[in-house]
Scaffold this motif. Structure first.
Motif, PDB file in Angstrom:
ATOM      1  N   LEU A 138       6.313  13.545 -11.644  1.00  0.00           N
ATOM      2  CA  LEU A 138       6.846  13.469 -13.008  1.00  0.00           C
ATOM      3  C   LEU A 138       5.967  14.242 -13.993  1.00  0.00           C
ATOM      4  CD1 LEU A 138       8.088   9.788 -13.294  1.00  0.00           C
ATOM      5  CD2 LEU A 138       9.468  11.854 -13.414  1.00  0.00           C
ATOM      6  N   GLU A 139       4.648  14.103 -13.845  1.00  0.00           N
ATOM      7  CA  GLU A 139       3.742  14.841 -14.738  1.00  0.00           C
ATOM      8  C   GLU A 139       3.922  16.344 -14.552  1.00  0.00           C
ATOM      9  OE1 GLU A 139      -0.094  13.274 -13.689  1.00  0.00           O
ATOM     10  OE2 GLU A 139      -0.005  11.743 -15.251  1.00  0.00           O
ATOM     11  N   ARG A 161       3.435   5.857  -2.815  1.00  0.00           N
ATOM     12  CA  ARG A 161       4.660   6.548  -3.227  1.00  0.00           C
ATOM     13  C   ARG A 161       4.798   6.560  -4.745  1.00  0.00           C
ATOM     14  NH1 ARG A 161       8.664   4.145   1.427  1.00  0.00           N
ATOM     15  NH2 ARG A 161       7.808   5.411   3.122  1.00  0.00           N
ATOM     16  N   THR A 162       4.423   5.482  -5.389  1.00  0.00           N
ATOM     17  CA  THR A 162       4.486   5.432  -6.852  1.00  0.00           C
ATOM     18  C   THR A 162       3.524   6.436  -7.462  1.00  0.00           C
ATOM     19  OG1 THR A 162       5.068   3.089  -6.750  1.00  0.00           O
ATOM     20  CG2 THR A 162       4.246   3.909  -8.849  1.00  0.00           C
ATOM     21  N   THR A 163       2.318   6.512  -6.899  1.00  0.00           N
ATOM     22  CA  THR A 163       1.335   7.478  -7.392  1.00  0.00           C
ATOM     23  C   THR A 163       1.850   8.897  -7.204  1.00  0.00           C
ATOM     24  OG1 THR A 163      -0.450   5.949  -6.818  1.00  0.00           O
ATOM     25  CG2 THR A 163      -1.064   8.241  -7.159  1.00  0.00           C
ATOM     26  N   SER A 190       0.834  -1.201   0.000  1.00  0.00           N
ATOM     27  CA  SER A 190       0.000   0.000   0.000  1.00  0.00           C
ATOM     28  C   SER A 190       0.871   1.254   0.000  1.00  0.00           C
ATOM     29  CB  SER A 190      -0.918  -0.018   1.220  1.00  0.00           C
ATOM     30  OG  SER A 190      -1.675   1.161   1.279  1.00  0.00           O
ATOM     31  N   ARG A 191       1.908   1.250   0.849  1.00  0.00           N
ATOM     32  CA  ARG A 191       2.806   2.418   0.885  1.00  0.00           C
ATOM     33  C   ARG A 191       3.539   2.581  -0.445  1.00  0.00           C
ATOM     34  NH1 ARG A 191       6.461   1.901   5.918  1.00  0.00           N
ATOM     35  NH2 ARG A 191       5.240   0.162   6.664  1.00  0.00           N
ATOM     36  N   SER A 192       3.963   1.465  -1.031  1.00  0.00           N
ATOM     37  CA  SER A 192       4.645   1.535  -2.329  1.00  0.00           C
ATOM     38  C   SER A 192       3.717   2.113  -3.393  1.00  0.00           C
ATOM     39  CB  SER A 192       5.119   0.147  -2.762  1.00  0.00           C
ATOM     40  OG  SER A 192       6.088  -0.347  -1.885  1.00  0.00           O
TER      41      SER A 192
END
Length: 144
Positions: free
Chosen positions: A101-102, A93-95, A88-90
Motif C-alpha cells: 500500500l505504501e 501478510r499484513t506487513t 504469525s502468518r497473518s
C-alpha cells in the motif's frame, strides 16, 4: 498400663470387703477396663484404616484428574501452536500488504506529479503557440 492396673487390683481391698472377693471384683473390673480400651483401640485402628483408604481413594482421584488435565493441555497445545502459526502468518501478510500500500501511494503521488508536470508543459506550449500566433498577426507584412 495393663500390668499396672493388675498390680493395683492386687493391692489391699477397701475397708469392709473380704480380700478374695474384692480382689476378684477388682481384677474383673480391670479386665473389663482393659477389654474396653482394647475395643476402643481396635475401633480407632479401624477408623484410621478407613480414613487412610478414603484418603488413598481421594489421592487416586486427584491423580486421575491431573492426568486428564495434562492430556487436555497436551491436546490443546497443538491447537495453540496452530493458532500461533496462523497469527504469525497473518502478521507477515499484513506487513507485506502495508508495504505494498505504501508503494502504491508513492507511485500514485509520482504519477500525479508527472501528470501535473506534463499539464504544465502542455499549458506552456499552448501559451507559446498562442503568443506566436498573436505576434505573427500583429507584425506588419513588410517586416516579415
Amino acid at each position: 498400663r495393663a500390668l499396672e492396673r493388675l498390680e493395683r487390683a492386687d493391692a489391699p481391698p477397701g475397708e469392709g470387703a473380704s480380700p478374695g472377693a474384692a480382689g476378684a471384683a477388682g481384677l474383673r473390673q480391670v479386665q473389663l477396663q482393659i477389654d474396653a480400651e482394647d475395643a476402643y483401640s481396635a475401633q480407632l485402628e479401624r477408623e484410621r484404616a478407613e480414613e487412610i483408604e478414603r484418603l488413598a481413594a481421594q489421592v487416586s482421584t486427584v491423580n486421575m484428574i491431573y492426568r486428564d488435565i495434562a492430556s487436555l493441555v497436551g491436546a490443546q497445545q497443538e491447537d495453540v501452536d496452530e493458532i500461533e502459526d496462523l497469527v504469525s502468518r497473518s502478521h507477515d501478510r499484513t506487513t507485506n500488504g502495508h508495504r505494498q500500500l505504501e508503494r502504491a501511494v508513492r507511485r500514485r503521488v509520482q504519477k500525479h506529479r508527472c501528470c501535473a508536470y506534463f499539464l504544465c508543459f502542455l499549458l506552456l506550449l499552448i501559451v507559446l503557440i498562442v503568443l506566436a500566433v498573436i505576434v505573427a498577426r500583429h507584425v506588419p507584412a513588410a517586416a516579415r
